[in-house]
Design a protein around this motif. Structure first.
Motif, mmCIF file in Angstrom:
data_model
loop_
_atom_site.group_PDB
_atom_site.id
_atom_site.type_symbol
_atom_site.label_atom_id
_atom_site.label_comp_id
_atom_site.label_asym_id
_atom_site.label_seq_id
_atom_site.Cartn_x
_atom_site.Cartn_y
_atom_site.Cartn_z
ATOM 1 N N ASP A 1 0.816 -1.215 0.000
ATOM 2 C CA ASP A 1 0.000 0.000 0.000
ATOM 3 C C ASP A 1 0.849 1.264 0.000
ATOM 4 O OD1 ASP A 1 -2.283 -1.493 -0.033
ATOM 5 O OD2 ASP A 1 -2.611 -1.423 2.136
ATOM 6 N N LEU A 2 2.106 1.160 0.501
ATOM 7 C CA LEU A 2 2.966 2.342 0.541
ATOM 8 C C LEU A 2 3.759 2.533 -0.749
ATOM 9 C CD1 LEU A 2 4.460 2.224 4.167
ATOM 10 C CD2 LEU A 2 2.770 3.839 3.284
ATOM 11 N N GLN A 3 4.017 1.456 -1.445
ATOM 12 C CA GLN A 3 4.901 1.539 -2.617
ATOM 13 C C GLN A 3 4.411 2.526 -3.681
ATOM 14 O OE1 GLN A 3 5.613 -2.506 -3.902
ATOM 15 N NE2 GLN A 3 7.704 -2.490 -3.066
ATOM 16 N N PRO A 4 3.116 2.564 -4.044
ATOM 17 C CA PRO A 4 2.683 3.555 -5.052
ATOM 18 C C PRO A 4 2.995 4.982 -4.632
ATOM 19 C CG PRO A 4 0.973 1.913 -4.682
ATOM 20 C CD PRO A 4 2.006 1.688 -3.641
ATOM 21 N N LEU A 5 2.940 5.243 -3.317
ATOM 22 C CA LEU A 5 3.251 6.586 -2.831
ATOM 23 C C LEU A 5 4.757 6.833 -2.828
ATOM 24 C CD1 LEU A 5 0.749 6.668 0.180
ATOM 25 C CD2 LEU A 5 0.444 7.703 -2.065
ATOM 26 N N CYS A 6 5.512 5.797 -2.445
ATOM 27 C CA CYS A 6 6.977 5.959 -2.387
ATOM 28 C C CYS A 6 7.578 6.137 -3.783
ATOM 29 C CB CYS A 6 7.603 4.757 -1.697
ATOM 30 S SG CYS A 6 7.221 4.666 0.074
ATOM 31 N N MET B 1 0.644 8.852 3.023
ATOM 32 C CA MET B 1 1.373 7.765 3.678
ATOM 33 C C MET B 1 0.934 7.639 5.139
ATOM 34 S SD MET B 1 5.210 8.349 2.118
ATOM 35 C CE MET B 1 5.913 7.069 3.134
ATOM 36 N N CYS B 2 0.733 8.759 5.798
ATOM 37 C CA CYS B 2 0.312 8.733 7.202
ATOM 38 C C CYS B 2 -1.068 8.104 7.351
ATOM 39 C CB CYS B 2 0.317 10.146 7.780
ATOM 40 S SG CYS B 2 1.982 10.826 8.027
#
Length: 743
Positions: free
Chosen positions: A545-550, A568-569
């Protein structure tokens, strides 16, 4: 002629001593002149004294002389009598020598007399000899009528007659005649066998007879004792042993009694060796042995002589028969219940007040001096067989539990929760209850069996955790193919973590010794691997779930103030709410691992060389963005309960300090402090950071890298790696001609 002094030197010596003593006495008495007046008195006293002594001496000498005279007269008379006897003996000797020829004729008369005596004896027993077969018939009738004592009396008389005849023939060396006698008395053998058969039938029914008709049993014992006395007498003489002796009927009595006990109870038909069949058989044995020993103690002991030790013999017989019988049963393929029943019966019930420790048997019945009912080797072997059976059952139940648990993961519903709202399943309770029950059951037998079951339980729990981990991996693979399956994947992972914690907390309670609660290292390692795998799968979900944002880091849009970190938060906060459904120790671990993952992904994105600052303003803007992002993330994790000292986001703040440094010449010192704080930083990481700055010359880069080479770092114990898992893409080198130098 010699003088009297030479003949009697002792007299001269005595006289000198007397004179010396007298002189000493006189000098002591008359040492003063005035003492001389009493001289006459002393003279008269000594004169009277000497007269008295002389008269006593004369009397003594006179009596001695009279005794000597009488003795001499007796010696003279004895000498005359001895001389007369010698003369008479000489005359008798000559008379005997003259009559020697007449004595030769008396020898024939003596032989005739002996023959006459023998013939007279034969004539006297002839009526008895001729009536032997008639007596045989009478004895047989008595035996058929069970008049055993009368039959035995007549049988002993006939045996005595036969044995006397055989003894006489033996003394005369007439062995051929012995065969004729034995043939004439051959019926004795059949009568003996008939009597013995009845005796052994009585002994075989002794436990019943002593209750119903003890007279018959006492009769048999009396006959046996008669025969024992005859055996002992014949063996003591040791001159002639009649045929069939010794009979050894007392030893045969013991053998028949032992065979009866063994055959009646301990050779049953083949019974069901599993469960109720064996339990009923052991209960029947317990009841019968106690009942029969009570009969022996209360009744049979009164029917036999004390030296038979009948109670001790019967006790030892039952004990040995039971020991052999248990070994026969153990040769069967018993199930775990059968093995448990056998161990419990042999080690607990047998010595309890319900059996050999029964109040009606104590204190006369004592099996403590006998060998154990089951040897230590057999007990150990049986315990191991029981452990193997229990192990197979435990493995089967654990596999069923695991299969049910695996199916639960794929149901269209969340796992159950406890009263505090934490996810859980019935797995820990089922597994621990099963293991604990087996350990507690084993404690009813021996401590060694309980320890064996405990060791097996820990081994199987460790193996079960391995299979559970494999099932979790399989579930994770299916989820990777379709994230919608299982529907409540994260919830079940959290339940697995709670279950694992429950197992970890419960393992110590399995130990038989309450003072020893240490969990074995291998089992603890299996629990840790299980927790690590479930945590890893949860972090993989968070990472997805974090990878698209990272992937959007770093970028100009992000630099200009997008809400990327805010998104992310939100993701982190969502997962943190899910993590709150696990208990505190694991929740803290998940927060720490999540924070490390976020810091790692954030740093990884920065070090991918996607962005190079083109001016001081851009560096300032980048540092401001890094400060805002790191502060926002740090405050989020602090609000979730993760202490700032446990966070890895401090590395972002430290990296910002490197980028915000205005004078590149001071970078070597700043980098030295950075690698000292984060010793897993590599040359590639530092080069990527220098590239992000965009203002580091080749010389400064060389100085910084040279400084790092001169100060190699060692990871301290307990250090949590941050940079070592971040791979930096290789910088593209400018095209170079072969054997040429790069510009």
């Amino acid at each position: 002629a010699s003088s009297p002094d030479e003949e009697w030197p002792e007299a001269e010596k005595a006289e000198k001593l007397a004179r010396g003593a007298a002189l000493k006495w006189a000098s002591g008495v008359f040492y003063r002149p005035e003492k001389l007046e009493g001289l006459g008195h002393y003279r008269r006293r000594e004169t009277q004294r000497n007269s008295s002594i002389q008269s006593r001496l004369k009397s003594t000498v006179q009596s001695y002389l009279e005794g000597v005279s009488a003795g001499l007269e007796q010696l003279r008379s004895a000498a005359q009598e001895v001389q007369s006897v010698c003369q008479d003996l000489g005359a008798a000797r000559w008379a005997l020598l003259d009559s020697a020829d007449h004595f030769q004729g008396l020898q024939q008369m003596r032989e005739l007399m002996e023959e006459h005596v023998q013939l007279a004896s034969v004539v006297q027993v002839l009526p008895q000899i001729f009536s032997v077969h008639e007596v045989f018939s009478h004895i047989l009738q008595l035996l058929r009528g069970q008049h055993l004592l009368e039959a035995h009396v007549e049988l002993m008389m006939v045996e005595q007659l036969r044995d006397d005849i055989l003894s006489q023939l033996h003394l005369r060396g007439l062995s051929s005649a012995q065969t004729t006698v034995l043939s004439y008395f051959s019926g004795l053998q059949d009568l003996n066998e008939s009597l013995a058969k009845q005796l052994w039938d009585i002994v075989g029914s002794s436990l019943r007879l002593v209750r119903e008709d003890p007279v018959l049993f006492v009769t048999a014992v009396r006959i046996i004792e008669r025969e024992e006395k005859i055996d002992d007498a014949l063996l003591l003489e040791a001159t002639f042993l009649p045929p069939g002796r010794p009979k050894g009927w007392r030893q045969k009595f013991y053998q028949v009694l032992q065979d009866t006990i063994t055959g009646a109870r301990f050779h049953p038909p083949r019974m069901d060796a599993e469960g109720p069949g064996l339990a009923k058989h052991l209960a029947a044995l317990q009841k019968d042995v106690v009942s029969e020993l009570r009969v022996v103690k209360d009744l049979m002991v009164q029917c036999v002589p004390a030296h038979y030790n009948i109670l001790s013999v019967c006790t030892a017989t039952y004990h040995q028969a039971l020991s052999s019988h248990l070994q026969e049963i153990l040769r069967e393929d018993l199930d775990k219940q059968g093995l448990f029943l056998l161990l419990e019966w042999a080690l607990r019930v047998y010595h309890s007040p319900e059996m050999m420790g029964h109040p009606d048997l104590l204190p006369e019945v004592d099996v403590s001096a006998l060998d154990p009912l089951m040897s230590s080797e057999l007990v150990d072997q049986t315990e191991r067989r029981y452990v193997m059976k229990v192990k197979a059952s435990v493995v089967e139940w654990m596999q069923r539990t695991l299969d049910v648990e695996f199916k639960e993961w794929f149901k269209e519903e969340e796992p159950e929760t406890d009263h505090q709202g934490f996810f859980q399943s019935a797995l820990p309770a089922i597994v621990m209850q099963m293991l604990n029950e087996n350990i507690q059951v084993a404690s009813l037998i021996t401590d060694s069996l309980q320890q064996k079951i405990y060791n097996m339980a820990l081994e199987e729990l460790e193996a079960f955790l391995g299979r559970l981990r494999e099932a979790l991996v399989q579930c994770g693979k299916e989820h990777q193919q379709d994230r919608a399956v299982p529907k409540y994947y994260i919830s079940h992972l959290l339940a697995v973590l709670n279950n694992n914690l429950a197992l970890s907390n419960s393992v110590s309670s399995l130990h038989p010794d309450t003072a020893c609660r240490e969990v074995p290292a291998s089992l603890q390692a299996a629990l840790d691997r299980m927790q690590k795998k479930a945590t890893q799968l949860l972090l993989e979900e968070l990472l997805l779930d974090l990878q698209p944002l990272c992937l959007q880091l770093p970028s100009r849009k992000w630099l200009s103030g997008s809400q990327l970190v805010g998104s992310m938060c939100e993701v982190i906060d969502k997962y943190a709410k899910d993590f709150s459904r696990v208990r505190k120790p694991v929740f803290t671990l998940l927060l720490a691992e999540s924070e490390l993952l976020v810091a790692n992904q954030y740093l990884r994105a920065l070090l991918q060389r996607k962005m190079v600052c083109k001016s001081r303003e851009e560096r300032g803007q980048l540092c401001h963005r890094l400060l805002q992002d790191a502060t926002q993330l740090r405050e989020l994790f602090c609000s979730l309960g993760l202490d700032q000292s446990q966070q890895s986001l401090e590395a972002v703040f430290a990296l910002r300090e490197l980028i915000s440094l205005k004078d590149p010449a001071l970078l070597s010192l700043e980098v030295l402090g950075f690698i000292t704080k984060y010793p897993d930083v590599s040359d590639e990481h530092v080069s990527a950071l220098l590239d992000i700055r965009g203002d580091v010359s080749r010389e400064v880069r060389h100085v910084v890298l040279e400084m790092m080479a001169q100060h190699p770092q060692v990871l301290p114990e307990g250090y949590r790696p941050i940079f070592s898992t971040i791979l930096v893409p290789v910088q593209e080198l400018p095209f170079c001609l072969r054997k040429g130098k790069c510009a």
